[in-house]
Design a protein around this motif. Structure first.
Motif, PDB file in Angstrom:
ATOM      1  N   ILE A 141     -21.029  -0.224 -12.774  1.00 49.19           N
ATOM      2  CA  ILE A 141     -19.897  -0.891 -13.435  1.00 49.19           C
ATOM      3  C   ILE A 141     -18.625  -0.696 -12.625  1.00 49.19           C
ATOM      4  CG2 ILE A 141     -18.429  -0.827 -15.486  1.00 49.19           C
ATOM      5  CD1 ILE A 141     -20.955  -0.226 -17.102  1.00 49.19           C
ATOM      6  N   ALA A 142     -18.438   0.499 -12.070  1.00 47.58           N
ATOM      7  CA  ALA A 142     -17.247   0.756 -11.253  1.00 47.58           C
ATOM      8  C   ALA A 142     -17.250  -0.148 -10.021  1.00 47.58           C
ATOM      9  CB  ALA A 142     -17.209   2.221 -10.833  1.00 47.58           C
ATOM     10  N   PHE A 143     -18.402  -0.319  -9.362  1.00 51.06           N
ATOM     11  CA  PHE A 143     -18.479  -1.197  -8.197  1.00 51.06           C
ATOM     12  C   PHE A 143     -18.212  -2.651  -8.594  1.00 51.06           C
ATOM     13  CE2 PHE A 143     -20.730   2.194  -5.840  1.00 51.06           C
ATOM     14  CZ  PHE A 143     -20.043   2.086  -4.627  1.00 51.06           C
ATOM     15  N   THR A 144     -18.754  -3.065  -9.733  1.00 50.22           N
ATOM     16  CA  THR A 144     -18.548  -4.446 -10.184  1.00 50.22           C
ATOM     17  C   THR A 144     -17.078  -4.731 -10.447  1.00 50.22           C
ATOM     18  OG1 THR A 144     -20.753  -4.448 -11.199  1.00 50.22           O
ATOM     19  CG2 THR A 144     -19.216  -6.154 -11.903  1.00 50.22           C
ATOM     20  N   LEU A 145     -16.406  -3.816 -11.129  1.00 54.77           N
ATOM     21  CA  LEU A 145     -14.975  -3.989 -11.389  1.00 54.77           C
ATOM     22  C   LEU A 145     -14.163  -3.957 -10.095  1.00 54.77           C
ATOM     23  CD1 LEU A 145     -14.535  -1.796 -14.591  1.00 54.77           C
ATOM     24  CD2 LEU A 145     -14.537  -4.281 -14.443  1.00 54.77           C
ATOM     25  N   THR A 146     -14.601  -3.135  -9.147  1.00 57.01           N
ATOM     26  CA  THR A 146     -13.915  -3.081  -7.855  1.00 57.01           C
ATOM     27  C   THR A 146     -14.012  -4.411  -7.129  1.00 57.01           C
ATOM     28  OG1 THR A 146     -14.345  -0.706  -7.643  1.00 57.01           O
ATOM     29  CG2 THR A 146     -13.806  -1.911  -5.625  1.00 57.01           C
ATOM     30  N   PHE A 147     -15.209  -4.996  -7.125  1.00 54.82           N
ATOM     31  CA  PHE A 147     -15.383  -6.289  -6.471  1.00 54.82           C
ATOM     32  C   PHE A 147     -14.585  -7.380  -7.179  1.00 54.82           C
ATOM     33  CE2 PHE A 147     -19.512  -4.483  -4.817  1.00 54.82           C
ATOM     34  CZ  PHE A 147     -19.089  -4.434  -3.486  1.00 54.82           C
ATOM     35  N   LEU A 148     -14.477  -7.282  -8.503  1.00 55.27           N
ATOM     36  CA  LEU A 148     -13.664  -8.254  -9.234  1.00 55.27           C
ATOM     37  C   LEU A 148     -12.200  -8.153  -8.809  1.00 55.27           C
ATOM     38  CD1 LEU A 148     -13.106 -10.283 -11.580  1.00 55.27           C
ATOM     39  CD2 LEU A 148     -12.850  -8.283 -13.064  1.00 55.27           C
ATOM     40  N   ILE A 149     -11.676  -6.928  -8.794  1.00 57.00           N
ATOM     41  CA  ILE A 149     -10.262  -6.727  -8.483  1.00 57.00           C
ATOM     42  C   ILE A 149      -9.953  -7.125  -7.043  1.00 57.00           C
ATOM     43  CG2 ILE A 149      -8.460  -4.968  -8.274  1.00 57.00           C
ATOM     44  CD1 ILE A 149      -9.930  -3.454 -10.527  1.00 57.00           C
ATOM     45  N   LEU A 150     -10.851  -6.795  -6.137  1.00 60.65           N
ATOM     46  CA  LEU A 150     -10.612  -7.081  -4.725  1.00 60.65           C
ATOM     47  C   LEU A 150     -10.979  -8.506  -4.338  1.00 60.65           C
ATOM     48  CD1 LEU A 150     -11.850  -3.763  -3.066  1.00 60.65           C
ATOM     49  CD2 LEU A 150      -9.512  -4.437  -3.642  1.00 60.65           C
ATOM     50  N   GLY A 151     -11.495  -9.265  -5.266  1.00 61.34           N
ATOM     51  CA  GLY A 151     -11.820 -10.654  -4.963  1.00 61.34           C
ATOM     52  C   GLY A 151     -10.570 -11.428  -4.576  1.00 61.34           C
ATOM     53  N   ASP A 152     -10.655 -12.187  -3.501  1.00 63.12           N
ATOM     54  CA  ASP A 152      -9.483 -12.892  -2.985  1.00 63.12           C
ATOM     55  C   ASP A 152      -8.904 -13.848  -4.023  1.00 63.12           C
ATOM     56  OD1 ASP A 152      -7.573 -13.604  -1.135  1.00 63.12           O
ATOM     57  OD2 ASP A 152      -8.793 -15.173  -0.239  1.00 63.12           O
ATOM     58  N   ALA A 153      -9.759 -14.633  -4.662  1.00 68.53           N
ATOM     59  CA  ALA A 153      -9.273 -15.613  -5.635  1.00 68.53           C
ATOM     60  C   ALA A 153      -8.651 -14.917  -6.845  1.00 68.53           C
ATOM     61  CB  ALA A 153     -10.415 -16.526  -6.074  1.00 68.53           C
ATOM     62  N   PHE A 154      -9.333 -13.888  -7.372  1.00 67.31           N
ATOM     63  CA  PHE A 154      -8.820 -13.196  -8.561  1.00 67.31           C
ATOM     64  C   PHE A 154      -7.485 -12.536  -8.280  1.00 67.31           C
ATOM     65  CE2 PHE A 154      -8.428  -9.456 -11.304  1.00 67.31           C
ATOM     66  CZ  PHE A 154      -8.565 -10.043 -12.552  1.00 67.31           C
ATOM     67  N   LEU A 155      -7.385 -11.821  -7.167  1.00 70.19           N
ATOM     68  CA  LEU A 155      -6.162 -11.081  -6.868  1.00 70.19           C
ATOM     69  C   LEU A 155      -5.010 -12.022  -6.541  1.00 70.19           C
ATOM     70  CD1 LEU A 155      -5.295  -8.156  -6.773  1.00 70.19           C
ATOM     71  CD2 LEU A 155      -5.816  -8.112  -4.332  1.00 70.19           C
ATOM     72  N   SER A 156      -5.295 -13.080  -5.801  1.00 74.92           N
ATOM     73  CA  SER A 156      -4.231 -14.010  -5.425  1.00 74.92           C
ATOM     74  C   SER A 156      -3.713 -14.787  -6.628  1.00 74.92           C
ATOM     75  CB  SER A 156      -4.734 -14.974  -4.350  1.00 74.92           C
ATOM     76  OG  SER A 156      -5.028 -14.296  -3.148  1.00 74.92           O
ATOM     77  N   TYR A 157      -4.630 -15.328  -7.421  1.00 69.70           N
ATOM     78  CA  TYR A 157      -4.203 -16.134  -8.557  1.00 69.70           C
ATOM     79  C   TYR A 157      -3.627 -15.286  -9.682  1.00 69.70           C
ATOM     80  CZ  TYR A 157      -6.255 -20.355  -6.569  1.00 69.70           C
ATOM     81  OH  TYR A 157      -6.526 -21.427  -5.771  1.00 69.70           O
ATOM     82  N   SER A 158      -3.979 -13.997  -9.725  1.00 65.99           N
ATOM     83  CA  SER A 158      -3.392 -13.122 -10.745  1.00 65.99           C
ATOM     84  C   SER A 158      -1.905 -12.932 -10.523  1.00 65.99           C
ATOM     85  CB  SER A 158      -4.086 -11.758 -10.745  1.00 65.99           C
ATOM     86  OG  SER A 158      -5.415 -11.863 -11.203  1.00 65.99           O
ATOM     87  N   TYR A 159      -1.487 -13.020  -9.276  1.00 69.23           N
ATOM     88  CA  TYR A 159      -0.076 -12.847  -8.940  1.00 69.23           C
ATOM     89  C   TYR A 159       0.510 -14.151  -8.420  1.00 69.23           C
ATOM     90  CZ  TYR A 159      -0.953  -7.930  -9.670  1.00 69.23           C
ATOM     91  OH  TYR A 159      -1.277  -6.718 -10.251  1.00 69.23           O
ATOM     92  N   SER A 160       0.217 -15.221  -9.127  1.00 64.99           N
ATOM     93  CA  SER A 160       0.786 -16.530  -8.845  1.00 64.99           C
ATOM     94  C   SER A 160       1.033 -17.246 -10.164  1.00 64.99           C
ATOM     95  CB  SER A 160      -0.155 -17.362  -7.956  1.00 64.99           C
ATOM     96  OG  SER A 160      -1.361 -17.650  -8.641  1.00 64.99           O
ATOM     97  N   ALA A 161       1.769 -18.344 -10.099  1.00 61.83           N
ATOM     98  CA  ALA A 161       2.136 -19.071 -11.322  1.00 61.83           C
ATOM     99  C   ALA A 161       1.131 -20.169 -11.623  1.00 61.83           C
ATOM    100  CB  ALA A 161       3.545 -19.654 -11.161  1.00 61.83           C
ATOM    101  N   THR A 162      -0.140 -19.804 -11.666  1.00 64.50           N
ATOM    102  CA  THR A 162      -1.215 -20.772 -11.894  1.00 64.50           C
ATOM    103  C   THR A 162      -1.949 -20.458 -13.197  1.00 64.50           C
ATOM    104  OG1 THR A 162      -2.704 -19.402 -10.553  1.00 64.50           O
ATOM    105  CG2 THR A 162      -1.558 -21.202  -9.430  1.00 64.50           C
ATOM    106  N   PRO A 163      -2.680 -21.435 -13.754  1.00 64.69           N
ATOM    107  CA  PRO A 163      -3.342 -21.227 -15.048  1.00 64.69           C
ATOM    108  C   PRO A 163      -4.761 -20.682 -14.951  1.00 64.69           C
ATOM    109  CG  PRO A 163      -3.491 -23.526 -14.446  1.00 64.69           C
ATOM    110  CD  PRO A 163      -2.721 -22.844 -13.337  1.00 64.69           C
ATOM    111  N   TYR A 164      -5.234 -20.376 -13.754  1.00 65.40           N
ATOM    112  CA  TYR A 164      -6.649 -20.039 -13.601  1.00 65.40           C
ATOM    113  C   TYR A 164      -7.012 -18.703 -14.247  1.00 65.40           C
ATOM    114  CZ  TYR A 164      -5.858 -23.659 -10.137  1.00 65.40           C
ATOM    115  OH  TYR A 164      -5.472 -24.808  -9.516  1.00 65.40           O
ATOM    116  N   ILE A 165      -6.176 -17.697 -14.072  1.00 68.07           N
ATOM    117  CA  ILE A 165      -6.484 -16.389 -14.660  1.00 68.07           C
ATOM    118  C   ILE A 165      -6.326 -16.412 -16.189  1.00 68.07           C
ATOM    119  CG2 ILE A 165      -5.907 -13.945 -14.644  1.00 68.07           C
ATOM    120  CD1 ILE A 165      -7.322 -15.008 -12.141  1.00 68.07           C
ATOM    121  N   PRO A 166      -5.291 -17.069 -16.750  1.00 63.17           N
ATOM    122  CA  PRO A 166      -5.275 -17.223 -18.212  1.00 63.17           C
ATOM    123  C   PRO A 166      -6.523 -17.924 -18.743  1.00 63.17           C
ATOM    124  CG  PRO A 166      -3.102 -17.673 -17.334  1.00 63.17           C
ATOM    125  CD  PRO A 166      -4.005 -17.510 -16.148  1.00 63.17           C
TER     126      PRO A 166
END
Length: 259
Positions: A141-166
């Motif tokens: 589970i720790a590895f899975t969450l790490t890969f989620l957080i470090l994912g390029d799309a997830f990390l980039s869109y989380s800190y942008s003004a886009t609707p994808y993460i919501p």
């Protein structure tokens, strides 16, 4: 009643020790470490891409200033994102200080970015909870969450003004809900509403809806849950029809001015 009993036990002598022990469980530590890592990365990195963030904020400001028609807020692929940002404009412009953003466009971008970042935290919490429903292996589970957080799309869109993460947060909530709330009409309605908002934020997520509808069967192996998920699917299909009609009708709908 069970929750009341548990809370009353916390109020007994030694409740601080119980809370401390609860916070020191591997599950809690992994979840908190994932959230901390996600927030820390947000301070030290610059997203390599931000999608159409600038277009969203500029469209909202142009409509607000009267230099663009109200129809510019409506887009089929992101039906409610621009109207949602529009509704936050007055609040965001008054709250974000000039030391952080000096222009109205940058302030609105920061406000929408904050919404996405908070939704990213929600995604991590819900994903951790979902993973612990199907597995008890902390390392995996720790590895899975790490890969989620470090994912390029997830990390980039989380800190942008886009609707994808919501939209991803709403998808995760629709998956999480059947596993933590007993079958009821309220649960079905909440899951359906989440799915509709998910599609209204990012229409291609409609392709994930069938998998979400049968998720109780896959995660619980419970025929009753699967049968009720079909009711959820029926409600979702009905509300999606309203979504499509709304998209067509609202294209010419006037937007009330924000003082």
């Amino acid at each position: 009643m069970r929750k009341i009993i548990k809370l009353s036990r916390l109020c007994q002598p030694g409740w601080k020790l119980r809370i401390s022990a609860l916070c020191c469980t591997p599950r809690s530590l992994i979840t908190l470490a994932s959230v901390f890592a996600y927030l820390a990365l947000g301070f030290v990195i610059t997203p390599p891409f931000a999608g159409d963030s600038a277009f969203y904020t500029m469209d909202v400001l142009h409509v607000r200033s009267g230099t663009a028609p109200p129809e510019q807020l409506w887009e089929f692929g992101h039906l409610v994102w621009r109207p949602f940002v529009y509704s936050l404009t007055t609040f965001v412009l008054s709250v974000v200080p000039d030391s952080i953003a000096s222009t109205a466009a940058m302030k609105l971008y920061v406000g929408a970015e904050a919404v996405s970042a908070l939704c990213g935290i929600g995604c991590i919490l819900l994903m951790a909870s979902l993973l612990y429903e199907v597995s008890r292996k902390h390392t995996g589970i720790a590895f899975t969450l790490t890969f989620l957080i470090l994912g390029d799309a997830f990390l980039s869109y989380s800190y942008s003004a886009t609707p994808y993460i919501p939209a991803l947060l709403l998808m995760s909530f629709a998956l999480w809900l059947p596993l933590h709330i007993e079958n009821s009409a309220a649960r079905i309605a909440a899951a359906t509403f989440s799915l509709v908002l998910m599609v209204a934020l990012w229409f291609p997520f409609v392709l994930a809806a069938p998998a979400i509808a049968i998720s109780p069967l896959a995660l619980r192996c419970d025929y009753k849950s699967w049968r009720e998920s079909l009711w959820c699917w029926s409600y979702w299909a009905l509300l999606l029809s309203f979504h499509l009609v709304w998209a067509l009708v609202s294209a010419d709908a006037p937007i009330p001015p924000i003082p």
